[in-house]
Design a protein around this motif. Structure first.
Motif, PDB file in Angstrom:
ATOM      1  N   TRP A 136      -2.362  16.302  -6.758  1.00 17.92           N
ATOM      2  CA  TRP A 136      -3.439  15.723  -6.158  1.00 17.92           C
ATOM      3  C   TRP A 136      -2.805  14.165  -5.615  1.00 17.92           C
ATOM      4  N   SER A 137      -3.313  13.374  -4.775  1.00 23.45           N
ATOM      5  CA  SER A 137      -2.794  12.118  -4.033  1.00 23.45           C
ATOM      6  C   SER A 137      -3.920  11.147  -3.809  1.00 23.45           C
ATOM      7  N   MET A 138      -3.368   9.738  -3.746  1.00 22.40           N
ATOM      8  CA  MET A 138      -4.131   8.693  -3.528  1.00 22.40           C
ATOM      9  C   MET A 138      -3.452   7.726  -2.905  1.00 22.40           C
ATOM     10  N   VAL A 139      -4.148   6.617  -2.142  1.00 27.13           N
ATOM     11  CA  VAL A 139      -3.554   5.622  -1.397  1.00 27.13           C
ATOM     12  C   VAL A 139      -3.905   4.370  -2.197  1.00 27.13           C
ATOM     13  N   VAL A 140      -2.763   3.590  -2.751  1.00 25.22           N
ATOM     14  CA  VAL A 140      -2.989   2.523  -3.738  1.00 25.22           C
ATOM     15  C   VAL A 140      -2.388   1.086  -3.207  1.00 25.22           C
ATOM     16  N   PRO A 141      -3.184   0.112  -3.328  1.00 27.23           N
ATOM     17  CA  PRO A 141      -2.690  -1.304  -3.046  1.00 27.23           C
ATOM     18  C   PRO A 141      -2.120  -2.039  -4.412  1.00 27.23           C
ATOM     19  N   TRP A 142      -0.965  -1.824  -4.491  1.00 24.07           N
ATOM     20  CA  TRP A 142      -0.176  -2.306  -5.818  1.00 24.07           C
ATOM     21  C   TRP A 142       0.317  -3.862  -5.693  1.00 24.07           C
ATOM     22  N   THR A 143       0.338  -4.666  -6.604  1.00 21.70           N
ATOM     23  CA  THR A 143       0.817  -5.996  -6.601  1.00 21.70           C
ATOM     24  C   THR A 143       1.924  -5.961  -7.353  1.00 21.70           C
ATOM     25  N   GLY A 144       3.168  -6.441  -6.901  1.00 23.07           N
ATOM     26  CA  GLY A 144       4.412  -6.336  -7.642  1.00 23.07           C
ATOM     27  C   GLY A 144       5.567  -7.133  -7.096  1.00 23.07           C
ATOM     28  N   PHE A 145       6.814  -6.674  -7.524  1.00 22.82           N
ATOM     29  CA  PHE A 145       7.937  -7.075  -6.922  1.00 22.82           C
ATOM     30  C   PHE A 145       9.015  -5.933  -6.706  1.00 22.82           C
ATOM     31  N   PRO A 146       9.725  -5.987  -6.265  1.00 23.48           N
ATOM     32  CA  PRO A 146      10.882  -4.979  -6.262  1.00 23.48           C
ATOM     33  C   PRO A 146      11.835  -4.802  -7.529  1.00 23.48           C
ATOM     34  N   VAL A 148       1.052  -1.182   0.047  1.00 21.40           N
ATOM     35  CA  VAL A 148      -0.017  -0.194   0.162  1.00 21.40           C
ATOM     36  C   VAL A 148       0.740   1.311   0.046  1.00 21.40           C
ATOM     37  N   TYR A 149       0.859   2.062  -1.002  1.00 23.25           N
ATOM     38  CA  TYR A 149       1.843   3.193  -1.272  1.00 23.25           C
ATOM     39  C   TYR A 149       0.860   4.503  -1.262  1.00 23.25           C
ATOM     40  N   ARG A 150       1.297   5.504  -0.788  1.00 17.72           N
ATOM     41  CA  ARG A 150       1.032   6.980  -1.220  1.00 17.72           C
ATOM     42  C   ARG A 150       1.454   7.033  -2.640  1.00 17.72           C
ATOM     43  N   PHE A 151       0.624   7.895  -3.265  1.00 16.01           N
ATOM     44  CA  PHE A 151       0.781   8.246  -4.722  1.00 16.01           C
ATOM     45  C   PHE A 151       0.525   9.656  -4.877  1.00 16.01           C
ATOM     46  N   ARG A 152       1.627  10.496  -5.095  1.00 18.63           N
ATOM     47  CA  ARG A 152       1.408  11.850  -5.236  1.00 18.63           C
ATOM     48  C   ARG A 152       1.853  12.564  -6.783  1.00 18.63           C
ATOM     49  N   CYS A 153       0.954  13.097  -7.520  1.00 20.68           N
ATOM     50  CA  CYS A 153       1.054  13.571  -8.808  1.00 20.68           C
ATOM     51  C   CYS A 153       1.848  14.944  -8.525  1.00 20.68           C
ATOM     52  N   VAL A 154       2.594  15.546  -9.348  1.00 19.43           N
ATOM     53  CA  VAL A 154       3.009  16.752  -9.497  1.00 19.43           C
ATOM     54  C   VAL A 154       2.107  17.797  -9.615  1.00 19.43           C
ATOM     55  N   GLU A 155       0.843  17.440 -10.079  1.00 22.30           N
ATOM     56  CA  GLU A 155      -0.205  18.419 -10.091  1.00 22.30           C
ATOM     57  C   GLU A 155      -1.015  18.654  -8.976  1.00 22.30           C
TER      58      GLU A 155
END
Ligand code: MTE
Ligand code: MO
Length: 317
Positions: free
Chosen positions: A147-157, A138-145
């Protein structure tokens, strides 16, 4: 910008993905296999791979949440995350992107990883799924514009993928490239003077940081096309444009690579692009952001809340 009036190199076919080059790289790779023998645990799946038999990009993306990388924050609703998108290859209107991705094909998919490394390779979707166990973060995500959101991504490093190709000591940066298919991407045709394909880059130490994620899923499902399916980068301490979508090429390079936004407006979109609330964008403040879930303005955090993990990468700041 001056840089976009020059006859751009991206008008040429993408040399890295011509059949001939893939063929040659595969031969090189096979030759290297002869030297390393069983050192590559997943060699056989690469040997079996041909682009024509690529497995579907879609697949299960349920994975255990990694609490170490998942602060306890309320998630932004899925329908917002999947319907408010920046993906200029389709549209500059955020609420239009999800409606315009229909013709975009994400299967089969493969990623070429090469450049300054011992073992360049083309990974099919199956190969990609074997790089490391999938996990949810679960990452915070911040656009340069702002606005922001909190998103559950699936993946790997990302570091796990780079380790596979064994970067050489002169690899100082990583360059990422988005697929370019104007026939499937109405925004590319409309923005015909942009230096497509979309490219981004990281320093090597940033790319190797455990927070830098290759994402293949969202909310436990395959990554939607509008969010950069089937596979994208997520760099949560930097502005959103660094998190490049629909990646087909990852190249280890010596010099700082050009990036699309940096080429268009270097004073507005510097290469580094860390989230820094006290450094305003030339046209607006970065001190606060609009939380997409609530509409409220909230303070922007240094490094988007990841200062404890990443500040040591930037000793002078
Ligand atoms: N190829 C590509 N990648 C991209 C973009 C884009 O236009 N094209 N937009 C960037 C920007 S500005 C942001 S904020 C995020 C948005 O990701 P999201 O739509 O999943 O929220 O994608 C980034 N990656
Ligand atoms: Mo953005």
């Amino acid at each position: 910008m001056a840089s976009i009036s020059i006859r751009p190199p991206w008008m040429l076919p993408d040399r890295a993905v011509t059949p001939e080059n893939i063929h040659r790289r595969r031969r090189e790779f096979l030759r290297q296999l002869g030297f390393v023998g069983s050192g590559l645990a997943w060699g056989p799946s690469l040997l079996a791979q041909t682009p024509a038999t690529n497995a579907p990009a879609a697949g299960p993306q349920e994975a255990r949440r990694n609490p170490e990388f998942s602060p306890k924050l309320p998630l932004t609703p899925e329908r917002i995350v999947t319907n408010y998108n920046n993906f200029y290859e389709f549209s500059t209107q955020k609420d239009r992107v999800a409606q315009l991705v229909g013709r975009f094909r994400t299967q089969p998919w493969s990623i070429w990883v090469g450049g300054l490394c011992a073992k360049p390779m083309t990974l099919s979707w199956d190969d990609l799924m074997k790089v490391a166990p999938l996990e949810e973060r679960v990452y915070r995500f911040r656009c340069v514009e702002a606005w922001s959101m909190v998103v559950p991504w699936t993946g790997f490093p990302l570091s796990k993928l780079l380790a596979q190709v064994e970067p050489t000591s002169d690899a100082r940066y990583v360059k990422f490239t988005t697929v370019l298919r104007p026939d499937e991407m109405p925004g590319v045709q409309r923005l015909s003077d942009y230096p497509w394909p979309y490219t981004e880059g990281l320093r090597m130490d940033e790319a190797m940081h455990p927070l830098a994620l290759i994402a293949t899923g969202l909310f436990g499902k395959p990554l939607p096309k509008q969010n950069g399916g089937p596979v994208r980068l997520v760099v949560p301490w930097k502005y959103g444009y660094k998190s490049i979508k629909s990646i087909v090429k990852i190249e280890l390079v010596r010099e700082q690579p050009d990036t699309l936004w940096n080429a268009l407006a270097p004073n507005e979109y510097p290469f580094e692009s860390n989230v820094e609330p006290n450094v305003p964008h030339p046209r607006w403040s970065q001190a606060t952001e609009r939380d997409l879930a609530t509409g409220n303005r909230i303070p922007t955090l240094p490094y988007n809340g990841y200062a404890d993990q990443v500040a040591s990468l930037y000793p002078r700041k």
